[in-house]
Design a protein around this motif. Structure first.
Motif, PDB file in Angstrom:
ATOM      1  N   ASN A  80       0.348  -1.155   0.106  1.00  0.00           N
ATOM      2  CA  ASN A  80       0.205  -0.167  -0.488  1.00  0.00           C
ATOM      3  C   ASN A  80       0.752   1.218  -0.205  1.00  0.00           C
ATOM      4  OD1 ASN A  80       0.925   0.445   2.877  1.00  0.00           O
ATOM      5  ND2 ASN A  80      -0.861  -0.773   3.358  1.00  0.00           N
ATOM      6  N   SER A  81       0.144   2.301  -0.002  1.00  0.00           N
ATOM      7  CA  SER A  81       1.477   3.704   0.560  1.00  0.00           C
ATOM      8  C   SER A  81       1.585   4.016   1.230  1.00  0.00           C
ATOM      9  CB  SER A  81       0.162   4.675  -0.165  1.00  0.00           C
ATOM     10  OG  SER A  81      -1.145   5.373   0.824  1.00  0.00           O
ATOM     11  N   ILE A  82       1.941   3.332   2.071  1.00  0.00           N
ATOM     12  CA  ILE A  82       2.460   3.740   3.084  1.00  0.00           C
ATOM     13  C   ILE A  82       3.335   1.822   3.956  1.00  0.00           C
ATOM     14  CG2 ILE A  82       1.832   5.362   4.844  1.00  0.00           C
ATOM     15  CD1 ILE A  82       0.573   2.981   6.492  1.00  0.00           C
ATOM     16  N   LEU A  83       3.157   0.809   2.983  1.00  0.00           N
ATOM     17  CA  LEU A  83       4.232  -0.302   2.804  1.00  0.00           C
ATOM     18  C   LEU A  83       4.352  -0.656   1.755  1.00  0.00           C
ATOM     19  CD1 LEU A  83       5.819  -2.108   5.284  1.00  0.00           C
ATOM     20  CD2 LEU A  83       3.536  -3.287   4.977  1.00  0.00           C
ATOM     21  N   LEU A  84       5.495  -0.619   0.848  1.00  0.00           N
ATOM     22  CA  LEU A  84       5.502  -0.025  -0.753  1.00  0.00           C
ATOM     23  C   LEU A  84       6.098  -1.549  -1.015  1.00  0.00           C
ATOM     24  CD1 LEU A  84       7.131   2.773  -1.751  1.00  0.00           C
ATOM     25  CD2 LEU A  84       4.713   2.580  -1.884  1.00  0.00           C
ATOM     26  N   TYR A  88       6.637  -6.320   7.403  1.00  0.00           N
ATOM     27  CA  TYR A  88       7.113  -5.810   7.965  1.00  0.00           C
ATOM     28  C   TYR A  88       7.064  -6.724   9.700  1.00  0.00           C
ATOM     29  CZ  TYR A  88       1.727  -5.784   9.934  1.00  0.00           C
ATOM     30  OH  TYR A  88       0.883  -6.904  10.387  1.00  0.00           O
ATOM     31  N   ARG A 124       9.279  -1.307   8.219  1.00  0.00           N
ATOM     32  CA  ARG A 124       8.870  -1.130   9.635  1.00  0.00           C
ATOM     33  C   ARG A 124       8.841  -2.611  10.777  1.00  0.00           C
ATOM     34  NH1 ARG A 124       2.390  -0.671   8.419  1.00  0.00           N
ATOM     35  NH2 ARG A 124       2.047  -1.876   9.937  1.00  0.00           N
ATOM     36  N   LYS A 145       3.051   5.240  17.480  1.00  0.00           N
ATOM     37  CA  LYS A 145       1.758   4.856  16.055  1.00  0.00           C
ATOM     38  C   LYS A 145       0.831   5.876  16.716  1.00  0.00           C
ATOM     39  CE  LYS A 145       1.123   0.527  16.553  1.00  0.00           C
ATOM     40  NZ  LYS A 145       0.879  -0.812  16.377  1.00  0.00           N
ATOM     41  N   ARG A 148      -5.279   6.101  12.947  1.00  0.00           N
ATOM     42  CA  ARG A 148      -6.468   6.456  12.265  1.00  0.00           C
ATOM     43  C   ARG A 148      -7.444   6.026  12.354  1.00  0.00           C
ATOM     44  NH1 ARG A 148      -4.452   6.805   6.271  1.00  0.00           N
ATOM     45  NH2 ARG A 148      -6.855   6.882   6.321  1.00  0.00           N
TER      46      ARG A 148
END
Length: 156
Positions: A80-84, A88, A124, A145, A148
């Motif tokens: 996804n856009s935060i875990l390309l 993790y 991460r 963290k 959201r």
């Protein structure tokens, strides 16, 4: 004290089972005999299947005895856009036997875990910190963290 830092192997499974149960007693206050029997039955098979692949156990040994452990559970999910890369790690069950606490073992194991994650290309590393562990993790660079979303769970 002659402490050896290493990654656990299949030869260490009995010790990993012992420390997992000790961790549960320490974290939850007690473990019933039934819970202990269930863990002793499930854990060896789990460690045999996952250790060294999806689960890396960083250990501190005093002779043949593991006295401190930190697990890195490696998880792959759709990118996804935060875990390309979609990969993790999650830290599990960091534990040091009481008589070995305050000697920097956990800090050393966590640094080994961080270094491993970087070499492995993890996007991460996540963890849930106890009050006792929080200062160690913060010192190593872990930050709280942003949430959201609201964590929820469905139990069977």
């Amino acid at each position: 004290m002659s402490i050896l830092f290493a990654e656990a192997t299949h030869a260490d499974i009995d010790e990993l089972v012992r420390l997992r149960i000790a961790y549960m007693k320490d974290d939850f206050g007690s473990v019933s005999e039934y819970e202990k029997e269930c863990m002793e039955k499930q854990l060896p098979d789990y460690f045999n299947r996952k250790l060294g692949d999806e689960l890396i156990a960083f250990v501190a040994k005093d002779g043949d005895r593991i006295v401190s452990v930190a697990y890195l559970h490696i998880i792959e999910m759709p990118a996804n856009s935060i875990l390309l890369n979609g990969i993790y790690g999650e830290v599990l069950s960091v534990f040091t036997e009481p008589e070995y606490r305050g000697r920097g073992l956990c800090t050393a194991l966590m640094q080994n875990l961080i270094d491993y994650g970087k070499k492995r290309g993890l996007g991460r590393v996540d963890l849930s910190a106890t009050k006792e562990g929080y200062p160690i993790y913060a010192k190593l660079g872990f930050v709280e963290k942003e949430h959201r979303y609201t964590d929820m769970r469905y139990k069977y």
